[in-house]
Design a protein around this motif. Structure first.
Motif, PDB file in Angstrom:
ATOM      1  N   TYR A 224       0.802  -1.219   0.000  1.00  0.00           N
ATOM      2  CA  TYR A 224       0.000   0.000   0.000  1.00  0.00           C
ATOM      3  C   TYR A 224       0.837   1.272   0.000  1.00  0.00           C
ATOM      4  N   ALA A 225       2.035   1.168  -0.561  1.00  0.00           N
ATOM      5  CA  ALA A 225       2.814   2.386  -0.822  1.00  0.00           C
ATOM      6  C   ALA A 225       2.161   3.202  -1.937  1.00  0.00           C
ATOM      7  N   VAL A 226       1.289   2.542  -2.698  1.00  0.00           N
ATOM      8  CA  VAL A 226       0.538   3.203  -3.770  1.00  0.00           C
ATOM      9  C   VAL A 226      -0.914   2.767  -3.691  1.00  0.00           C
ATOM     10  N   SER A 227      -1.783   3.514  -4.337  1.00  0.00           N
ATOM     11  CA  SER A 227      -3.189   3.126  -4.415  1.00  0.00           C
ATOM     12  C   SER A 227      -3.346   1.890  -5.286  1.00  0.00           C
ATOM     13  N   ARG A 228      -4.242   1.011  -4.875  1.00  0.00           N
ATOM     14  CA  ARG A 228      -4.552  -0.177  -5.658  1.00  0.00           C
ATOM     15  C   ARG A 228      -5.968  -0.112  -6.242  1.00  0.00           C
ATOM     16  N   THR A 229      -6.601   1.045  -6.176  1.00  0.00           N
ATOM     17  CA  THR A 229      -7.956   1.190  -6.697  1.00  0.00           C
ATOM     18  C   THR A 229      -7.947   1.161  -8.218  1.00  0.00           C
ATOM     19  N   PRO A 230      -8.712   0.277  -8.844  1.00  0.00           N
ATOM     20  CA  PRO A 230      -8.738   0.228 -10.310  1.00  0.00           C
ATOM     21  C   PRO A 230      -9.297   1.527 -10.892  1.00  0.00           C
ATOM     22  N   ALA A 231      -8.761   1.932 -12.017  1.00  0.00           N
ATOM     23  CA  ALA A 231      -9.243   3.142 -12.679  1.00  0.00           C
ATOM     24  C   ALA A 231     -10.624   2.927 -13.289  1.00  0.00           C
ATOM     25  N   ARG A 232     -10.892   1.678 -13.646  1.00  0.00           N
ATOM     26  CA  ARG A 232     -12.172   1.347 -14.271  1.00  0.00           C
ATOM     27  C   ARG A 232     -12.408  -0.150 -14.100  1.00  0.00           C
ATOM     28  N   PRO A 233     -13.635  -0.593 -14.233  1.00  0.00           N
ATOM     29  CA  PRO A 233     -13.892  -2.038 -14.182  1.00  0.00           C
ATOM     30  C   PRO A 233     -13.508  -2.697 -15.502  1.00  0.00           C
ATOM     31  N   VAL A 234     -12.714  -3.748 -15.423  1.00  0.00           N
ATOM     32  CA  VAL A 234     -12.293  -4.476 -16.616  1.00  0.00           C
ATOM     33  C   VAL A 234     -13.419  -5.369 -17.124  1.00  0.00           C
ATOM     34  N   VAL A 235     -14.210  -5.902 -16.197  1.00  0.00           N
ATOM     35  CA  VAL A 235     -15.401  -6.693 -16.501  1.00  0.00           C
ATOM     36  C   VAL A 235     -16.538  -6.090 -15.688  1.00  0.00           C
ATOM     37  N   PRO A 236     -17.799  -6.431 -15.969  1.00  0.00           N
ATOM     38  CA  PRO A 236     -18.884  -5.934 -15.114  1.00  0.00           C
ATOM     39  C   PRO A 236     -18.586  -6.226 -13.651  1.00  0.00           C
ATOM     40  N   SER A 237     -18.604  -5.182 -12.827  1.00  0.00           N
ATOM     41  CA  SER A 237     -18.079  -5.311 -11.463  1.00  0.00           C
ATOM     42  C   SER A 237     -18.978  -4.644 -10.434  1.00  0.00           C
ATOM     43  N   LEU A 238     -19.146  -5.355  -9.326  1.00  0.00           N
ATOM     44  CA  LEU A 238     -19.910  -4.868  -8.180  1.00  0.00           C
ATOM     45  C   LEU A 238     -18.970  -4.700  -6.998  1.00  0.00           C
ATOM     46  N   VAL A 239     -19.090  -3.571  -6.315  1.00  0.00           N
ATOM     47  CA  VAL A 239     -18.400  -3.353  -5.045  1.00  0.00           C
ATOM     48  C   VAL A 239     -19.452  -3.381  -3.948  1.00  0.00           C
ATOM     49  N   VAL A 240     -19.283  -4.295  -2.983  1.00  0.00           N
ATOM     50  CA  VAL A 240     -20.185  -4.368  -1.831  1.00  0.00           C
ATOM     51  C   VAL A 240     -19.412  -3.841  -0.627  1.00  0.00           C
ATOM     52  N   ARG A 241     -19.862  -2.749  -0.079  1.00  0.00           N
ATOM     53  CA  ARG A 241     -19.144  -2.112   1.028  1.00  0.00           C
ATOM     54  C   ARG A 241     -19.923  -2.258   2.328  1.00  0.00           C
ATOM     55  N   ALA A 242     -19.196  -2.189   3.427  1.00  0.00           N
ATOM     56  CA  ALA A 242     -19.821  -2.225   4.746  1.00  0.00           C
ATOM     57  C   ALA A 242     -20.438  -0.879   5.062  1.00  0.00           C
ATOM     58  N   GLY A 243     -21.423  -0.907   5.948  1.00  0.00           N
ATOM     59  CA  GLY A 243     -22.140   0.318   6.274  1.00  0.00           C
ATOM     60  C   GLY A 243     -21.258   1.419   6.825  1.00  0.00           C
ATOM     61  N   SER A 244     -20.278   1.057   7.634  1.00  0.00           N
ATOM     62  CA  SER A 244     -19.362   2.051   8.194  1.00  0.00           C
ATOM     63  C   SER A 244     -17.955   1.788   7.694  1.00  0.00           C
ATOM     64  N   SER A 245     -17.832   1.505   6.393  1.00  0.00           N
ATOM     65  CA  SER A 245     -16.570   1.053   5.838  1.00  0.00           C
ATOM     66  C   SER A 245     -15.478   2.110   5.922  1.00  0.00           C
ATOM     67  N   ALA A 246     -14.342   1.715   6.503  1.00  0.00           N
ATOM     68  CA  ALA A 246     -13.156   2.563   6.467  1.00  0.00           C
ATOM     69  C   ALA A 246     -12.397   2.366   5.165  1.00  0.00           C
ATOM     70  N   LEU A 247     -12.625   1.233   4.514  1.00  0.00           N
ATOM     71  CA  LEU A 247     -11.900   0.925   3.288  1.00  0.00           C
ATOM     72  C   LEU A 247     -12.551   1.539   2.055  1.00  0.00           C
ATOM     73  N   VAL A 248     -13.871   1.648   2.068  1.00  0.00           N
ATOM     74  CA  VAL A 248     -14.588   2.273   0.945  1.00  0.00           C
ATOM     75  C   VAL A 248     -15.492   3.355   1.514  1.00  0.00           C
ATOM     76  N   PRO A 249     -14.919   4.494   1.908  1.00  0.00           N
ATOM     77  CA  PRO A 249     -15.741   5.588   2.428  1.00  0.00           C
ATOM     78  C   PRO A 249     -16.616   6.174   1.324  1.00  0.00           C
ATOM     79  N   PRO A 250     -17.603   7.002   1.696  1.00  0.00           N
ATOM     80  CA  PRO A 250     -18.532   7.526   0.693  1.00  0.00           C
ATOM     81  C   PRO A 250     -17.863   8.193  -0.500  1.00  0.00           C
ATOM     82  N   ALA A 251     -16.792   8.960  -0.276  1.00  0.00           N
ATOM     83  CA  ALA A 251     -16.144   9.646  -1.398  1.00  0.00           C
ATOM     84  C   ALA A 251     -15.576   8.645  -2.400  1.00  0.00           C
TER      85      ALA A 251
END
Length: 230
Positions: free
Chosen positions: A165-192
């Protein structure tokens, strides 16, 4: 590295499952049978340094490469949780699933992941009481699984997180149809970040009643979030 795998079901469609740090294929003990009942042959993997898989050097591309080496190509469905979701995102173009589901993915260093290595490593010796305290909604069987997986887990994987995690690992775009399921109080996928992913073309759904281990905190809510994707 060829990884250890476990299979459920004998369906014509293939689903592949990737767990998070400190876990192994057993974390999917409730999810995998449901997928098998839907006609999938489900392949759950133990990431390098976890479960019955081998040990060695650890890193983002290494974990992703192991998935490509081990898992059947072009599965109907690929699901990754946390660290497994990070590895899946790096491997997804080569694995080429028809659909990908990322469960509370560990993609961003802003979530404190780079500094979490020592804390995670200390959890190697967690007691049943400690696991239950931090996860009050888990079934006893999930606590049993956590204790068993911690016993086999190599904590050196946690010390690799600073480099991962010295760099971001967030994909710039979905390579295939993709769903992200986040937790209600997610620290890993905050609202922004959720908004950014939506703009990039991901579908984002939230299990409002669940923490990071969504499918163990609220199994029914998690499975409902997969509606139309499995």
């Amino acid at each position: 590295m060829r990884l250890h795998t476990h299979e459920w079901g004998t369906g014509d469609r293939v689903a592949v499952l990737m767990h998070g740090i400190m876990s192994d294929h057993r974390t999917w003990r409730r999810v995998a049978p449901v997928l098998a009942d839907k006609g999938y042959r489900v392949v759950g993997v133990d990431l390098r340094g976890h479960g019955a898989s081998g040990r060695g050097a650890y890193g983002a591309e290494i974990w992703a490469g192991d998935l490509v080496e081990t898992l059947p190509g072009k599965p109907e469905l690929a699901i990754g949780h946390s660290l497994g979701a990070m590895a899946l995102a790096l491997a997804v173009e080569r694995l080429a699933p028809a659909r990908a589901v990322y469960c509370d993915p560990a993609w961003e260093p802003a979530a404190g992941l780079a500094a979490a290595g020592a804390l995670f490593a200390d959890f190697k010796t967690a007691s049943r009481a400690m696991i239950t305290h931090f996860n009050p909604r888990w079934e006893e069987a999930d606590v049993d699984v956590e204790l068993a997986t911690l016993a086999l887990w190599d904590p050196a994987t946690a010390h690799a997180l600073a480099d991962v995690y010295a760099v971001s690992r967030t994909p710039a775009r979905p390579v295939v149809p993709s769903l992200v399921v986040r937790a209600g109080s997610s620290a890993l996928v905050p609202p922004a970040l959720a908004e950014r992913l939506t703009r990039a073309g991901f579908e984002v759904r939230t299990v409002t009643t669940a923490g990071h281990t969504l499918y163990r905190d609220d199994f029914d809510g998690f499975m409902a979030a997969l509606d139309g994707w499995v």
